[in-house]
Motif scaffolding. Structure first.
Motif, mmCIF file in Angstrom:
data_model
loop_
_atom_site.group_PDB
_atom_site.id
_atom_site.type_symbol
_atom_site.label_atom_id
_atom_site.label_comp_id
_atom_site.label_asym_id
_atom_site.label_seq_id
_atom_site.Cartn_x
_atom_site.Cartn_y
_atom_site.Cartn_z
ATOM 1 N N ARG A 61 -6.858 10.457 -10.953
ATOM 2 C CA ARG A 61 -5.445 10.531 -10.540
ATOM 3 C C ARG A 61 -4.543 9.818 -11.549
ATOM 4 O O ARG A 61 -3.432 10.249 -11.810
ATOM 5 C CB ARG A 61 -5.261 9.946 -9.150
ATOM 6 N N ARG A 82 -2.272 1.243 -6.415
ATOM 7 C CA ARG A 82 -1.562 2.224 -5.583
ATOM 8 C C ARG A 82 -2.440 3.460 -5.346
ATOM 9 O O ARG A 82 -2.498 3.991 -4.235
ATOM 10 C CB ARG A 82 -0.249 2.625 -6.244
ATOM 11 N N MET A 83 -3.125 3.907 -6.394
ATOM 12 C CA MET A 83 -4.004 5.080 -6.244
ATOM 13 C C MET A 83 -5.150 4.783 -5.278
ATOM 14 O O MET A 83 -5.504 5.625 -4.453
ATOM 15 C CB MET A 83 -4.577 5.496 -7.606
ATOM 16 N N ARG A 85 -5.146 2.674 -2.828
ATOM 17 C CA ARG A 85 -4.575 2.668 -1.469
ATOM 18 C C ARG A 85 -4.424 4.091 -0.958
ATOM 19 O O ARG A 85 -4.814 4.411 0.168
ATOM 20 C CB ARG A 85 -3.221 1.965 -1.481
ATOM 21 N N ARG A 86 -3.851 4.969 -1.783
ATOM 22 C CA ARG A 86 -3.636 6.351 -1.344
ATOM 23 C C ARG A 86 -4.956 7.057 -1.029
ATOM 24 O O ARG A 86 -5.054 7.813 -0.066
ATOM 25 C CB ARG A 86 -2.875 7.133 -2.421
ATOM 26 N N ILE A 87 -5.954 6.820 -1.849
ATOM 27 C CA ILE A 87 -7.259 7.456 -1.622
ATOM 28 C C ILE A 87 -7.851 6.970 -0.301
ATOM 29 O O ILE A 87 -8.358 7.771 0.485
ATOM 30 C CB ILE A 87 -8.209 7.164 -2.807
ATOM 31 N N VAL A 89 -6.269 5.760 2.305
ATOM 32 C CA VAL A 89 -5.467 6.290 3.415
ATOM 33 C C VAL A 89 -5.763 7.772 3.615
ATOM 34 O O VAL A 89 -5.953 8.223 4.756
ATOM 35 C CB VAL A 89 -3.965 6.040 3.159
ATOM 36 N N ASP A 90 -5.832 8.534 2.528
ATOM 37 C CA ASP A 90 -6.170 9.960 2.645
ATOM 38 C C ASP A 90 -7.538 10.135 3.291
ATOM 39 O O ASP A 90 -7.736 11.022 4.119
ATOM 40 C CB ASP A 90 -6.159 10.639 1.265
ATOM 41 N N ARG A 93 -7.252 9.372 6.985
ATOM 42 C CA ARG A 93 -6.565 10.463 7.692
ATOM 43 C C ARG A 93 -7.489 11.672 7.856
ATOM 44 O O ARG A 93 -7.520 12.288 8.922
ATOM 45 C CB ARG A 93 -5.298 10.872 6.941
ATOM 46 N N ASP A 127 -0.957 1.267 6.523
ATOM 47 C CA ASP A 127 -0.216 2.144 5.610
ATOM 48 C C ASP A 127 1.155 2.468 6.173
ATOM 49 O O ASP A 127 2.155 2.412 5.445
ATOM 50 C CB ASP A 127 -1.016 3.423 5.359
ATOM 51 N N ASN A 131 4.663 1.303 4.488
ATOM 52 C CA ASN A 131 5.736 2.249 4.131
ATOM 53 C C ASN A 131 7.070 1.802 4.717
ATOM 54 O O ASN A 131 8.107 1.915 4.060
ATOM 55 C CB ASN A 131 5.379 3.658 4.604
ATOM 56 N N GLU A 145 0.479 -4.389 -1.874
ATOM 57 C CA GLU A 145 -0.380 -3.357 -2.445
ATOM 58 C C GLU A 145 -1.283 -3.937 -3.532
ATOM 59 O O GLU A 145 -2.486 -3.680 -3.562
ATOM 60 C CB GLU A 145 0.504 -2.261 -3.023
#
Length: 188
Positions: A61, A82-83, A85-87, A89-90, A93, A127, A131, A145
């Motif tokens: 990414r 940040r990446m 964290r996003r991974i 969270v994804d 989910r 998360d 936000n 983060e």
């Protein structure tokens, strides 16, 4: 690894030198793996995402950022946080959605006891709260983060954000208290 080496390679890559990217990976891999391992320590036991997979996904990414203006090593690792964290969270989910009926359910012992669901919920609640915090105070959200998801030190976080260590400490303390209240309220 010298910080200046990484910074120089990032700038060279930003300027179009594709070979710089090949030289960058061996210099940052160990540190990225450490970030991933620290991030996974906050996850449930038996998490299906392993640190190696997390590092590889985060790195892919990162290198796909076409318009990234890499400033220095600290900026690169801040983006890596940040990446990661996003991974995570994804992943939470997708796992949560799968439990609601998509595909055949797989039930492990920790899931049967409700441990995994609780931890997935906590990642998603954190998360969401993060936000909301970012809407009120972007800098505090960035501090969380970097400190929580990437495990950066106060000094590394200060360098990445270009602020003083005293500000990082103050933002970290304030943000933790606010997030604790928000996540507790959401879980009540």
């Amino acid at each position: 690894m010298l910080s200046s080496d990484v910074t120089q390679l990032l700038r060279s890559w930003r300027d179009g030198n594709k070979q710089a990217l090949d030289e960058l990976l061996p210099l940052v891999y160990t540190e990225l793996r450490g970030l991933a391992e620290r991030a996974l320590r906050h996850e449930r036991p038996g998490h299906t995402l392993q640190s190696t997979a997390l590092v590889h996904e985060a790195y892919l990414r990162l290198v796909q950022q076409d318009n990234a203006e890499w400033q220095n090593r600290a900026h690169f690792f801040a983006m890596a946080a940040r990446m990661i964290r996003r991974i995570l969270v994804d992943h939470a989910r997708a796992r949560h959605a799968a439990k609601r009926g998509s595909g055949m359910p797989k039930l492990a012992l920790d899931e049967a006891l409700g441990v995994a669901e609780k931890n997935d919920w906590e990642v998603l609640a954190l998360d969401d709260a993060l936000n909301r915090l970012a809407q009120m105070d972007e800098q505090q959200a960035q501090v969380v983060e970097m400190r929580f998801f990437a495990g950066l030190t106060v000094e590394e976080t200060a360098e990445a954000l270009g602020i003083s260590t005293a500000t990082v400490k103050r933002d970290w303390a304030t943000a933790k208290a606010w997030l604790f209240r928000e996540v507790s309220r959401a879980g009540a």
